[in-house]
Design an enzyme around this catalytic site. Sequence first.
Site, PDB file in Angstrom:
ATOM      1  CG  HIS A 150      42.893  20.396  35.554  1.00 30.93           C
ATOM      2  ND1 HIS A 150      43.697  19.550  36.584  1.00 30.93           N
ATOM      3  CD2 HIS A 150      42.552  21.441  36.084  1.00 30.93           C
ATOM      4  CE1 HIS A 150      43.570  20.289  37.567  1.00 30.93           C
ATOM      5  NE2 HIS A 150      43.143  21.514  37.264  1.00 30.93           N
ATOM      6  CD  GLU A 162      30.409  29.909  45.616  1.00 32.08           C
ATOM      7  OE1 GLU A 162      31.496  29.370  45.035  1.00 32.08           O
ATOM      8  OE2 GLU A 162      30.482  30.568  46.776  1.00 32.08           O
ATOM      9  CB  CYS A 220      31.039  33.793  37.839  1.00 28.16           C
ATOM     10  SG  CYS A 220      30.957  33.391  39.647  1.00 28.16           S
ATOM     11  NE  ARG A 267      35.996  33.515  44.643  1.00 22.33           N
ATOM     12  CZ  ARG A 267      36.150  32.403  43.912  1.00 22.33           C
ATOM     13  NH1 ARG A 267      35.147  31.662  43.326  1.00 22.33           N
ATOM     14  NH2 ARG A 267      37.562  32.000  43.659  1.00 22.33           N
ATOM     15  NE  ARG A 322      34.148  23.530  42.879  1.00 24.19           N
ATOM     16  CZ  ARG A 322      34.930  24.287  41.879  1.00 24.19           C
ATOM     17  NH1 ARG A 322      35.305  23.938  40.838  1.00 24.19           N
ATOM     18  NH2 ARG A 322      35.836  25.019  42.751  1.00 24.19           N
ATOM     19  CG  ASN A 364      32.480  25.336  38.207  1.00 31.39           C
ATOM     20  OD1 ASN A 364      31.789  25.231  37.441  1.00 31.39           O
ATOM     21  ND2 ASN A 364      33.872  25.878  38.128  1.00 31.39           N
ATOM     22  CG  ASP A 365      31.891  25.445  44.970  1.00 30.20           C
ATOM     23  OD1 ASP A 365      32.243  23.971  45.149  1.00 30.20           O
ATOM     24  OD2 ASP A 365      32.651  26.276  45.222  1.00 30.20           O
TER      25      ASP A 365
END
Length: 561
Positions: free
Chosen positions: A184, A411, A482, A322, A445, A434-435
């Site tokens: 974060h 992903e 992305c 998405r 994650r 990320n995934d």
Amino acid sequence: MSELRGVGIGLGVAQGPIVRMAEAMPAPENIPSTAGADAERARVRDAVSIVASELNERGEAAGGSAQEVLEAQAMIAEDPTLQDEVDTRIDAGATAEWAVHDAFAGFRATLEAVGGYLGERAADLDDIAQRVLARLRGVEAPGVPNPGHPFVLVARDLAPADTALLDLDQVLALITTDGGPTSHTAILAREKGIVAIVGVADGEMLTTGETVIVDAASGVVTREPTDDEKARATERAAARRSADSAPPTPGALADGTPVALLANLGKPADAADAVVRGAEGVGLFRTEFLFLSSAQAPTIAQQRESYRELLAAFPGKKVVVRMLDAGADKPLAFLNDAHEENPALGLRGLRALRASEDILREQLTALAEADASTEADLWVMAPMVATVEETVYFTTLAREYGLKTAGVMVEIPASALLADRVLAHADFASIGTNDLTQYTMAADRMLGSVAGFQDPWHPAVLRLVREVGDAGARLGKPVGICGEAAADPLLAVVLVGLGATSLSMAPSALADVRHALSERTPSEARSLAAAALAADDASSARTAVAALAAELPLHKKETTS
């Protein structure tokens, strides 16, 4: 002079005196209450109500991703299940302070065990608990200090509520000892344009009052810098401010090879800032904002108006939407709220939408209607696609509604390894790093205990990106990135070298990535990618690429007619 190293966020550089953030308040003692259960319960409810209001107010003031995070924190603070846990302890004779401390700790452990979206919220509980305890004790909650002069803030980590409202006239830079590039703190620092280095392992050595240079581009904190080093840092900071104030240009490599730079957006209101910062379109529009705050699915008309607002902000430009990415890890009563032992591997993304196809069809209907009344170039994509069959299902359905460009999110390693077969049916692929990193490294994650594995620089992840890039090149299909990886300027060049044709990121990262790309030729991007792939782990990949980049000449982008 000595140097400490971590993960830099962006390309910024800053210098100034350190001020360390105070440590968290100590846990209260477990002593019997003398006030009675009713009085203790009332104290807790008052404190929680005030804290929730403060978090919502901070969110409204901050806007953007920070508002979403803080509103989620406020909801957690007032969670009825958590309140029941507090009441149980008070009924057993505990004070309000101990009940809050113990209940929040137990709730935190529960969420960490669940993982996924709920696991992400676990880390926020520490900050919420500290704020409630401070209110109960009648003291200021631990937070960002105010020494009365500009400073470099050093902290173990920074709560979203503090990161969201940092005074950028006072906080010159941020150094944390915990966290990684997708934490974060890192995400919000990037969004706000804060010079930051996270995960500085020896950061506890830094003391209040000492002057340091914080170089995010190299991920280095320089202690006791010389006058010459300070002067060079000042010159670099000035040059960067000048570059940031220049009118944005389309993304391109040094020879003019275009690399579209797009924005990741969470709601239509975020579009204006992206346009100002030079976004060439939208590479990821998350539709979850319409669903996650509702007890039931929004109507087609409600969705259509939101999509129309978004598309109207980008006439003639690509906007990639998405489809709803929710399911077991982000439970929705009207989609799928069944308990699953491992929600990160459960009924989520396209799997959940297929199980409730009416919701998917309503989204496609609303998007088609919004597309018909606007001038943007609408692309749609399905989340969490694992198979060729799923690809065919989604693209066929999207075209049934007249949506001309339909693609998939890559992903899951399976879809990356079969990218040539997936792209035989899809119009494009968008890699969610990320995934993809999570599933490649078997590391949730959202779980802090395995954050060290969640690094998109890992060569295993980059090999999968190359698989998709190569397939896209052979088939003439666009391949975008992305995930948060696209916002890392050095990694962005590597991703282009692996075959990415567009990069999508938080709007505040566009300037740094645009600058980084403009200094490299296509062959240099490929060389940097090769250096990353040759490494054994994420850290050595990052180090190898940085070392090679330092040896290569810097270019100015050629103008093309």
